[in-house]
Design a protein around this motif. Structure first.
Motif, PDB file in Angstrom:
ATOM      1  N   ILE A  42       0.832  -1.205   0.000  1.00 56.80           N
ATOM      2  CA  ILE A  42       0.000   0.000   0.000  1.00 56.80           C
ATOM      3  C   ILE A  42       0.871   1.261   0.000  1.00 56.80           C
ATOM      4  N   ASN A  43       1.950   1.236   0.777  1.00 59.80           N
ATOM      5  CA  ASN A  43       2.831   2.405   0.833  1.00 59.80           C
ATOM      6  C   ASN A  43       3.494   2.693  -0.507  1.00 59.80           C
ATOM      7  N   ALA A  58      -3.699   6.735  -7.290  1.00 56.14           N
ATOM      8  CA  ALA A  58      -3.947   5.402  -7.823  1.00 56.14           C
ATOM      9  C   ALA A  58      -5.052   4.710  -7.038  1.00 56.14           C
ATOM     10  N   LEU A  59      -5.661   3.696  -7.653  1.00 59.35           N
ATOM     11  CA  LEU A  59      -6.760   2.948  -7.051  1.00 59.35           C
ATOM     12  C   LEU A  59      -6.302   1.561  -6.641  1.00 59.35           C
ATOM     13  N   GLY A  73      -3.294   5.424   5.204  1.00 57.27           N
ATOM     14  CA  GLY A  73      -3.754   6.669   4.600  1.00 57.27           C
ATOM     15  C   GLY A  73      -4.609   6.522   3.359  1.00 57.27           C
ATOM     16  N   MET A  74      -5.069   5.303   3.055  1.00 58.94           N
ATOM     17  CA  MET A  74      -5.946   5.122   1.899  1.00 58.94           C
ATOM     18  C   MET A  74      -7.365   5.580   2.247  1.00 58.94           C
ATOM     19  N   ARG A  75      -8.109   6.025   1.239  1.00 62.23           N
ATOM     20  CA  ARG A  75      -9.507   6.418   1.443  1.00 62.23           C
ATOM     21  C   ARG A  75     -10.420   5.455   0.703  1.00 62.23           C
ATOM     22  N   TYR A  97     -10.273   1.503  -2.980  1.00 61.02           N
ATOM     23  CA  TYR A  97      -9.574   2.515  -2.194  1.00 61.02           C
ATOM     24  C   TYR A  97      -8.819   3.453  -3.143  1.00 61.02           C
ATOM     25  N   LYS A  98      -8.530   4.645  -2.632  1.00 59.14           N
ATOM     26  CA  LYS A  98      -7.729   5.595  -3.408  1.00 59.14           C
ATOM     27  C   LYS A  98      -6.668   6.212  -2.511  1.00 59.14           C
ATOM     28  N   LYS A  99      -5.454   6.311  -3.058  1.00 56.96           N
ATOM     29  CA  LYS A  99      -4.373   7.002  -2.347  1.00 56.96           C
ATOM     30  C   LYS A  99      -4.562   8.502  -2.586  1.00 56.96           C
TER      31      LYS A  99
END
Length: 378
Positions: free
Chosen positions: A258-259, A265-266, A289-291, A334-336
Motif C-alpha cells: 500500500i505504501n 492510484a486505485l 492513509g488510503m480512502r 480505495y484511493k491514495k
C-alpha cells in the motif's frame, strides 16, 4: 405468416452477442489440441481425464482464489480458466463500472477517479495484479475501458507464485487478436470485440514470481515488483487474501504494498464475504492513509444471460458440479489521496455518460440510500 417467417429466419441468421465464454471456448480448443498432440507421445496419459479431475477438485473447494491449488500442471490451469476466468473478469468490470459511476457527478463533470481519468486521456494506464493467475482482472479492466469507450493503452503486470501461468496467459491473450490473410473476410462481432480488447493491451503481460505469501521482494523498495506497483494506476487484489489473511507476516507485506502505491492510484479489493480478510484490509488501508471510495459488503453477482452455459458444454458435461455462475463477494475500491483538484472533464462521450447514468440508476435501485458524488463530500 410469410412476414413472420422472414423475421424468424432473419433472427436466426443474426450473429450471437460477443461473450467471454466463447473466448474461453476458443482458448480451451487450442490448448486441448496442443495437449492431445503431446498425448500421442505418451500413451499412459489421458489429458481429458486429468482435466475433468482437476475441475472437480477446484470446483469443490470453498475458495476461488488461485493460491489454494497447485497450478504447475496444464490441466489445473485450464480447469481454472473454465471454472473461474469469465466470472472474475465480469466481477472486476462490474466493480469498476459501479465505482466510477458512484464517484462521478455528471452535472459538474467531476470524479474521484480524476487522476486515473487524466492518465486515460493521455492514452496510457498501468495495471498491477496480485495473485491474478491468468490475469482475469486485467481482462476485466480491458472490458471496463471498452464498455465506457475509453481509448487508452494498458501496461499490465501480475505477481504470481506459479510461473507456468506466464506462458498460458500470454498465449491466451494473443488469441484475442483477429488475423486473416484474406482481406475480403470480415470479422464477426465476437472477433471484433476481442480484437478491440487486444488493441488496448500494450505488449505482453509481465509476470513476477512473487505473492503476499512469498513476500521477500515486497520489503525491498527497489525490487521490480515494488517499482511496478509504484507505477500502477490500478492495483488489484482478486481473492488474494482469503487463504493467507491470518498469516502473521501478511500485514507487513500488505502495508509495504500500500505504501508503494502512488498518489491518485486505485486499489481494487475483491474477496469472499466470510473470513477476517476484509477487516484486515480495511484496518491496514486506514492506517496507511488510503480512502475508501466504494464499498459493497455483499455484492451478489450473476453471469449475464448472453454468457450461455451451453457454450462450454463440451468441457463441462462430465463435471460433477456445473460451472459456477453466481457468487457473493465483498468489493472495495480505495484511493491514495493526492493534491490534485477535481478538474472538470472536458472529454466525456455520450457512451460514457450513458453508462454512468445506467450504473447510477442500478445503484439507486439496489441501494435506496445511494447518494451522488459531490466534491465537497470527499
Amino acid at each position: 405468416m410469410e412476414v413472420a417467417k422472414e423475421e424468424k429466419d432473419r433472427s436466426v441468421k443474426d450473429p450471437p452477442r460477443p461473450a467471454v465464454y466463447r473466448f474461453v471456448q476458443k482458448t480451451l480448443d487450442s490448448f486441448f489440441a496442443e495437449s492431445k498432440n503431446k498425448e500421442e507421445d505418451n500413451e499412459n496419459h489421458d489429458f481429458t481425464k486429468a482435466f475433468t479431475q482437476k475441475c472437480d477438485q477446484i470446483n469443490s473447494a470453498s475458495l476461488m482464489g488461485t493460491m489454494e491449488h497447485n497450478y504447475k500442471e496444464r490441466a489445473s490451469r485450464l480447469a481454472y480458466l473454465l471454472l473461474h476466468f469469465t466470472q472474475h473478469t465480469y466481477i472486476i468490470n462490474s466493480v469498476l463500472s459501479d465505482a466510477y459511476a458512484a464517484c462521478t457527478n455528471l452535472q459538474s463533470r467531476t470524479t474521484v477517479f480524476n487522476e486515473l481519468m487524466r492518465s486515460v486521456d493521455w492514452g496510457r494506464i498501468s495495471v498491477f495484479s496480485f495473485g491474478g493467475g491468468p490475469a482475469a482482472d486485467v481482462m476485466g479492466v480491458l472490458m471496463w475501458l471498452h464498455r465506457f469507450g475509453f481509448q487508452t493503452k494498458v501496461q499490465a503486470a501480475t505477481a504470481e507464485t506459479c510461473k507456468k501461468w506466464e506462458e498460458t496467459t500470454n498465449s491466451m491473450y494473443k488469441m484475442l487478436q483477429f488475423e486473416s490473410g484474406d482481406d475480403n473476410i470480415k470479422p464477426s462481432p465476437q472477433q471484433t470485440y476481442t480484437h478491440n480488447l487486444w488493441k488496448k493491451l500494450d505488449g505482453e503481460i509481465k509476470f513476477f514470481k512473487s505473492s503476499l505469501k512469498s513476500n521477500a521482494t515486497l520489503f525491498k523498495t527497489s525490487s521490480k515488483e515494488m517499482v511496478a506497483i509504484g507505477q500502477a494506476d490500478i492495483v488489484t487484489l482478486p481473492f488474494a487474501l482469503s487463504s493467507v489473511a491470518e498469516a502473521p507476516e501478511i500485514s507487513d507485506a500488505i502495508q509495504c504494498m500500500i505504501n508503494a502505491i502512488k498518489p491518485g492510484a486505485l486499489l481494487v479489493y475483491v474477496d469472499h464475504t466470510e473470513g477476517p480478510q476484509t477487516e484486515l484490509m480495511n484496518n491496514l488501508a486506514y492506517w496507511c492513509g488510503m480512502r475508501r471510495i466504494y464499498f459493497m459488503k455483499e455484492m451478489n453477482y450473476s453471469m449475464p444471460k448472453y454468457e450461455a452455459a451451453d457454450i462450454l458444454t463440451d468441457y463441462s458435461k462430465d463435471l460433477k458440479k456445473p460451472v459456477p455462475r453466481d457468487t457473493k463477494v465483498t468489493a472495495i475500491v480505495y484511493k491514495k489521496p493526492s493534491g490534485y483538484s477535481y478538474d472538470r472533464r472536458m472529454k466525456m462521450s455520450k457512451r460514457e455518460q450513458n453508462n454512468i447514468k445506467q450504473a447510477q440508476m442500478r445503484l439507486k435501485k439496489s441501494n435506496p440510500d445511494f447518494k451522488l458524488f459531490r466534491p465537497s463530500f470527499y
